[in-house]
Design an enzyme around this catalytic site. Structure first.
Site: not given
Ligand code: FAD
Length: 388
Positions: A367-368, A387
């Site tokens: 959720e962000g 960003f």
């Molecule tokens: P990334 O986007 O790859 O981020 C990795 C790191 O990089 C983080 O620390 C982030 O803050 C940092 N980062 C990224 N971009 C920047 C920037 N521009 N500047 C600085 N730092 C940055 N999604 C759904 O759609 N539906 C769901 O029901 C859902 N349920 C979930 C349930 C679980 C158990 C989990 C773990 C995730 C779920 N999610 C769901 C997904 C979740 O919303 C994402 O994991 C989340 O948005 C982060 O994306 P990512 O994991 O790809 O990490």
């Protein structure tokens, strides 16, 4: 002993009788039906499916939606429901958040009357389970870049191709809300999970949110009728407005996990004797407990005011970001401190703290992420996006 709550600033006086009633009902439900079983489900990595009809009976699914068999509660009551559910477990609260704020809300806000009639009453009862497919393997924090595509068919229907990852409830859902680009514009589609070409694969090996189903969705030439599209929204604001709904509840939910950890650490510290005194009598332990009470109280104030603003339709997404970022950060900090106070016992399933602590690692990221919310606030303050 039943949980009595934590109310350092007499915030109960600020709640209506109905709001207190809703909270106390859910509190009793969590004590009676969730706490006795949740550690076993967490350990086994299973979701307690038998609770779903009970969520429906209690009006917990889409609780702040009016009509269509939903409870039509105010936003504060909705927040307090989240708080109590997450005092049980973040996975349980996640089920209800996804069902209500991420699936029922977009149908309610952006769906046709037929779509609302078809889905909402069954979803409110827990007979139809939804999931929300936004995140992709290569697009998490930046959902705008999504690869999933929809194309229009000659008969007016649509064909979807793509992958969604980390989707809560994916394997148990009857309908998936899938966000895909149609002619370069993000649109929402209602995809029955029995549709040919749709597959959900459970993601195993998680150390967090273990009592919650998380899945990868694969869409291979999924053909949908013309009425599968959500007509009322276009662009990234569609999924983001659902996330804003959910995040406001998540900020409240995190308080529940923090209160559970504090409550457990306080009673443990009063009982646990080291160097011939209860550890609660040592200054360093009191400092931790005082910090926990302070941060929980601040989070309660932020959340109550956020939901009051939401009720008046005067809240903004950046206010939601501040609450989600603050409350989850401090809930995780409190869980870690509480784990420390329990010493070795803090890492066992005999106490809820380790489970909350690991769950909150997910809540910190989904959720962000914490950092993305930092950047949203930074952008608001400076007028410069760091960003995008
Ligand atoms: P990334 O986007 O790859 O981020 C990795 C790191 O990089 C983080 O620390 C982030 O803050 C940092 N980062 C990224 N971009 C920047 C920037 N521009 N500047 C600085 N730092 C940055 N999604 C759904 O759609 N539906 C769901 O029901 C859902 N349920 C979930 C349930 C679980 C158990 C989990 C773990 C995730 C779920 N999610 C769901 C997904 C979740 O919303 C994402 O994991 C989340 O948005 C982060 O994306 P990512 O994991 O790809 O990490």
């Amino acid at each position: 002993m039943a949980f009595e709550g934590l109310d350092f600033y007499n915030l109960d006086d600020e709640l209506s009788e109905d709001e207190r009633l809703v909270r106390d009902n859910v509190r009793r439900f969590v004590d009676a039906e969730i706490l006795p079983i949740i550690a076993k489900h967490y350990e086994a990595g299973t979701f307690p499916m038998e609770l779903i009809p009970k969520f429906g009976e209690l009006g917990l699914l889409g609780a702040n939606i009016k009509g269509y068999g939903c409870a039509g509660l105010g936003e504060v009551a909705y927040g307090l429901i989240n708080q109590e559910l997450e005092r049980g477990d973040s996975g349980i609260r996640s089920f209800c958040s996804v069902q209500g704020s991420l699936c029922m809300y977009p149908i309610y806000a952006f769906g046709s009357e037929e779509q609302k009639q078809k889905y909402l009453p069954g979803m409110a009862k827990g007979e139809i389970i939804g999931c929300f497919g936004l995140t992709e393997p290569d697009f998490g924090s930046n959902p705008n870049g999504m690869i999933t595509r929809a194309e229009e068919l000659r008969n007016g229907g649509f064909r979807l191709n793509g992958r969604k990852r980390w989707i809560t409830n994916g394997n148990i859902a009857h309908v998936a809300i899938v966000w895909a680009k149609l002619n370069g514009v993000i649109r929402g589609f209602l995809v029955p999970t029995t549709t040919r070409g749709f597959t959900a694969q459970k993601i195993d090996g998680k150390f967090s949110l273990r009592a919650s189903v998380t899945s990868e969705l694969i869409l291979e030439d999924v053909e949908l009728p013309a009425d599968a599209i959500l007509p009322g929204v276009q662009g990234i604001k569609g999924p983001l407005s659902c996330l804003t709904q959910a995040r406001a509840g998540i900020a409240y939910g995190a308080i529940g996990a923090a209160m559970a950890c504090y409550d457990c650490a306080l009673s443990y510290a009063k009982d646990r004797v080291q160097f011939s005194r209860p550890i609660a009598g040592y200054q360093l332990v009191q400092q931790k407990l005082a910090h926990m009470v302070t941060e929980i109280t601040k989070a309660q104030l932020v959340s109550l005011q956020l939901m009051r603003l939401k009720e008046k339709k005067k809240y903004t997404p950046v206010q939601v970001s501040l609450a989600k970022r603050n409350n989850v950060f401090h809930a995780l900090e409190i869980a870690r401190m509480a784990r420390d106070i329990l010493g070795g016992n803090g890492i066992t399933y005999d106490y809820p703290i380790g489970r909350h602590m690991l769950n909150l690692e997910t809540v910190y990221t989904y959720e962000g992420t914490h950092d993305i919310h930092t950047l949203i606030i930074g952008q608001h303050i400076t007028g410069i996006s760091a960003f995008e």
